[in-house]
Design a protein around this motif. Structure first.
Motif, PDB file in Angstrom:
ATOM      1  N   ALA A  49     -52.201  41.453 -88.253  1.00 48.37           N
ATOM      2  CA  ALA A  49     -52.880  41.709 -89.267  1.00 48.37           C
ATOM      3  C   ALA A  49     -53.699  40.730 -89.634  1.00 48.37           C
ATOM      4  O   ALA A  49     -54.813  40.137 -89.959  1.00 48.37           O
ATOM      5  CB  ALA A  49     -52.426  42.910 -90.281  1.00 48.37           C
ATOM      6  N   SER A  50     -53.169  39.578 -89.999  1.00 51.90           N
ATOM      7  CA  SER A  50     -53.329  38.585 -91.283  1.00 51.90           C
ATOM      8  C   SER A  50     -54.630  37.003 -90.309  1.00 51.90           C
ATOM      9  O   SER A  50     -54.717  36.997 -90.523  1.00 51.90           O
ATOM     10  CB  SER A  50     -52.091  37.431 -91.767  1.00 51.90           C
ATOM     11  OG  SER A  50     -51.295  36.873 -90.840  1.00 51.90           O
ATOM     12  N   PHE A  51     -53.668  37.019 -88.765  1.00 51.71           N
ATOM     13  CA  PHE A  51     -55.084  36.691 -87.871  1.00 51.71           C
ATOM     14  C   PHE A  51     -56.439  37.120 -87.092  1.00 51.71           C
ATOM     15  O   PHE A  51     -56.462  38.391 -87.310  1.00 51.71           O
ATOM     16  CB  PHE A  51     -54.270  36.771 -86.577  1.00 51.71           C
ATOM     17  CG  PHE A  51     -53.141  36.167 -86.903  1.00 51.71           C
ATOM     18  CD1 PHE A  51     -52.624  34.131 -87.041  1.00 51.71           C
ATOM     19  CD2 PHE A  51     -51.673  36.525 -86.371  1.00 51.71           C
ATOM     20  CE1 PHE A  51     -51.246  33.942 -87.670  1.00 51.71           C
ATOM     21  CE2 PHE A  51     -50.567  36.139 -86.753  1.00 51.71           C
ATOM     22  CZ  PHE A  51     -49.812  34.770 -87.227  1.00 51.71           C
ATOM     23  N   ALA A  52     -57.497  36.403 -87.153  1.00 49.59           N
ATOM     24  CA  ALA A  52     -58.511  36.841 -86.651  1.00 49.59           C
ATOM     25  C   ALA A  52     -58.320  37.330 -85.168  1.00 49.59           C
ATOM     26  O   ALA A  52     -57.673  35.883 -84.577  1.00 49.59           O
ATOM     27  CB  ALA A  52     -59.648  35.415 -86.598  1.00 49.59           C
ATOM     28  N   ILE A  53     -58.313  38.018 -84.728  1.00 52.13           N
ATOM     29  CA  ILE A  53     -58.892  38.330 -83.351  1.00 52.13           C
ATOM     30  C   ILE A  53     -60.215  38.472 -82.662  1.00 52.13           C
ATOM     31  O   ILE A  53     -60.917  39.161 -82.650  1.00 52.13           O
ATOM     32  CB  ILE A  53     -58.279  39.848 -83.378  1.00 52.13           C
ATOM     33  CG1 ILE A  53     -57.137  39.534 -84.055  1.00 52.13           C
ATOM     34  CG2 ILE A  53     -58.031  40.490 -81.185  1.00 52.13           C
ATOM     35  CD1 ILE A  53     -55.897  38.839 -83.329  1.00 52.13           C
ATOM     36  N   PRO A  54     -60.614  37.675 -81.434  1.00 50.15           N
ATOM     37  CA  PRO A  54     -62.069  37.861 -81.026  1.00 50.15           C
ATOM     38  C   PRO A  54     -61.916  38.971 -80.109  1.00 50.15           C
ATOM     39  O   PRO A  54     -61.099  39.000 -79.646  1.00 50.15           O
ATOM     40  CB  PRO A  54     -61.800  36.366 -80.341  1.00 50.15           C
ATOM     41  CG  PRO A  54     -60.522  35.690 -80.046  1.00 50.15           C
ATOM     42  CD  PRO A  54     -58.970  35.871 -81.655  1.00 50.15           C
ATOM     43  N   ALA A  55     -62.939  38.910 -79.700  1.00 49.63           N
ATOM     44  CA  ALA A  55     -63.110  40.504 -79.050  1.00 49.63           C
ATOM     45  C   ALA A  55     -62.638  39.785 -77.606  1.00 49.63           C
ATOM     46  O   ALA A  55     -63.243  40.628 -76.312  1.00 49.63           O
ATOM     47  CB  ALA A  55     -64.944  40.588 -78.818  1.00 49.63           C
ATOM     48  N   SER A  56     -62.971  38.272 -77.389  1.00 50.09           N
ATOM     49  CA  SER A  56     -62.307  37.964 -75.981  1.00 50.09           C
ATOM     50  C   SER A  56     -60.862  37.785 -75.332  1.00 50.09           C
ATOM     51  O   SER A  56     -60.685  37.797 -74.727  1.00 50.09           O
ATOM     52  CB  SER A  56     -63.107  36.448 -76.051  1.00 50.09           C
ATOM     53  OG  SER A  56     -62.538  35.848 -76.642  1.00 50.09           O
ATOM     54  N   GLY A  57     -60.234  37.817 -76.836  1.00 52.96           N
ATOM     55  CA  GLY A  57     -58.843  38.142 -76.475  1.00 52.96           C
ATOM     56  C   GLY A  57     -57.970  38.032 -77.414  1.00 52.96           C
ATOM     57  O   GLY A  57     -58.285  38.124 -78.353  1.00 52.96           O
ATOM     58  N   GLY A  88     -56.773  35.101 -79.761  1.00 52.14           N
ATOM     59  CA  GLY A  88     -56.505  33.910 -80.315  1.00 52.14           C
ATOM     60  C   GLY A  88     -55.571  32.766 -80.726  1.00 52.14           C
ATOM     61  O   GLY A  88     -54.786  33.582 -80.041  1.00 52.14           O
ATOM     62  N   PHE A  89     -56.284  31.942 -81.114  1.00 48.59           N
ATOM     63  CA  PHE A  89     -54.604  30.582 -80.627  1.00 48.59           C
ATOM     64  C   PHE A  89     -53.966  31.010 -81.568  1.00 48.59           C
ATOM     65  O   PHE A  89     -52.955  30.947 -81.878  1.00 48.59           O
ATOM     66  CB  PHE A  89     -55.225  28.983 -80.948  1.00 48.59           C
ATOM     67  CG  PHE A  89     -54.934  28.149 -80.858  1.00 48.59           C
ATOM     68  CD1 PHE A  89     -53.965  27.607 -80.021  1.00 48.59           C
ATOM     69  CD2 PHE A  89     -53.551  27.862 -82.360  1.00 48.59           C
ATOM     70  CE1 PHE A  89     -52.873  26.857 -80.513  1.00 48.59           C
ATOM     71  CE2 PHE A  89     -52.713  26.835 -82.394  1.00 48.59           C
ATOM     72  CZ  PHE A  89     -52.406  26.474 -80.883  1.00 48.59           C
ATOM     73  N   PRO A  90     -53.859  31.248 -83.521  1.00 48.18           N
ATOM     74  CA  PRO A  90     -53.021  31.456 -83.951  1.00 48.18           C
ATOM     75  C   PRO A  90     -51.921  32.937 -83.698  1.00 48.18           C
ATOM     76  O   PRO A  90     -50.652  32.197 -83.745  1.00 48.18           O
ATOM     77  CB  PRO A  90     -53.752  31.864 -85.188  1.00 48.18           C
ATOM     78  CG  PRO A  90     -55.129  31.021 -85.205  1.00 48.18           C
ATOM     79  CD  PRO A  90     -55.980  31.913 -83.932  1.00 48.18           C
ATOM     80  N   ALA A  91     -52.650  33.988 -82.980  1.00 50.54           N
ATOM     81  CA  ALA A  91     -51.747  35.326 -82.782  1.00 50.54           C
ATOM     82  C   ALA A  91     -51.258  34.752 -81.653  1.00 50.54           C
ATOM     83  O   ALA A  91     -49.702  34.983 -81.830  1.00 50.54           O
ATOM     84  CB  ALA A  91     -52.701  36.042 -82.699  1.00 50.54           C
ATOM     85  N   LEU A  92     -51.574  33.769 -80.869  1.00 47.47           N
ATOM     86  CA  LEU A  92     -50.743  33.356 -79.543  1.00 47.47           C
ATOM     87  C   LEU A  92     -49.878  32.455 -80.000  1.00 47.47           C
ATOM     88  O   LEU A  92     -48.406  32.474 -79.187  1.00 47.47           O
ATOM     89  CB  LEU A  92     -51.648  32.561 -78.062  1.00 47.47           C
ATOM     90  CG  LEU A  92     -52.712  34.204 -77.660  1.00 47.47           C
ATOM     91  CD1 LEU A  92     -53.773  32.917 -76.661  1.00 47.47           C
ATOM     92  CD2 LEU A  92     -51.915  34.846 -77.234  1.00 47.47           C
ATOM     93  N   ARG A  93     -49.972  31.755 -80.497  1.00 49.65           N
ATOM     94  CA  ARG A  93     -49.425  30.462 -81.099  1.00 49.65           C
ATOM     95  C   ARG A  93     -47.920  31.496 -81.790  1.00 49.65           C
ATOM     96  O   ARG A  93     -46.894  31.156 -81.900  1.00 49.65           O
ATOM     97  CB  ARG A  93     -49.628  29.528 -82.432  1.00 49.65           C
ATOM     98  CG  ARG A  93     -48.659  28.225 -82.926  1.00 49.65           C
ATOM     99  CD  ARG A  93     -49.047  27.296 -83.698  1.00 49.65           C
ATOM    100  NE  ARG A  93     -48.468  26.794 -84.017  1.00 49.65           N
ATOM    101  CZ  ARG A  93     -47.770  25.573 -83.711  1.00 49.65           C
ATOM    102  NH1 ARG A  93     -48.261  25.336 -82.063  1.00 49.65           N
ATOM    103  NH2 ARG A  93     -46.362  24.764 -84.148  1.00 49.65           N
TER     104      ARG A  93
END
Length: 192
Positions: A128-136, A138-143
């Motif tokens: 919930a704390s990560f910005a999630i772009p509409a396209s995928g 996002g780097f922080p969530a994947l990391r």
């Protein structure tokens, strides 16, 4: 590697779909994508010898996938329907996780369903704390996902596993999941 076929359209288009129907398709797709990710990592010679490690990786991928379904559905369907959808996906995934673990370990007194739901809730708070772009994702969530999987791996696999997850495996998972969600929600958006 052969891509996984995903359901993006209903054969009978005249009826609105319930959250439970949508959840069944999304959860099934997400489970197959997570299993394929584990299989791909094993083929890439990552040491996934124990079922516990495989299920840990699957659980982490499912947690992110569920969170993304929630985020991607936001604003596309009303809040009550979105909450029902996310709860139904989570419940379906928990049942699938429990059945698969039980098939391997049998009755051992653990409540794998409750443990998995607790993981989903913890990860939902984390993501919930990560910005999630509409396209995928996002780097922080994947990391973050990569770090969770890294912790489950043997030391000799920890160095490269984050790259494998973030750069090789997850783009396919995210693309197929987003395509499925977009296809299934398109009629719902048009029916509103």
């Amino acid at each position: 590697m052969k891509p996984i076929r995903v359901k993006t359209l209903w054969f009978r288009k005249e009826a609105a779909r319930t959250p439970a129907e949508l959840a069944s398709v999304l959860a099934s797709t997400l489970w197959r994508l997570a299993e394929k990710l584990v299989d791909n990592m094993s083929r890439a010679e990552y040491d996934i010898v124990s079922p516990a490690r495989g299920f840990k990786i699957i659980a982490e991928v499912l947690a992110l996938g569920l969170h993304l379904c929630d985020r991607w559905a936001y604003g596309r369907i009303d809040e009550d329907r979105r909450a029902a959808l996310v709860q139904a996906i989570g419940a379906h995934l928990a049942g699938t996780m429990e059945r698969n673990v039980r098939a391997l370990v049998g009755a051992d007194g653990r409540d794998y369903r409750a443990e998995f739901i607790a993981l989903l809730n913890r990860r939902a708070a984390d993501y919930a704390s990560f910005a999630i772009p509409a396209s995928g994702a996002g780097f922080p969530a994947l990391r973050y996902l990569g770090q969770q999987i890294r912790e489950a791996m043997d030391e000799h696999d920890q160095h490269w596993v984050m790259d494998q997850v973030m750069d090789i495996e997850m783009p396919e998972v995210l693309g197929a999941l987003k395509k499925t969600l977009d296809g299934l929600l398109a009629p719902a958006a048009a029916a509103r």
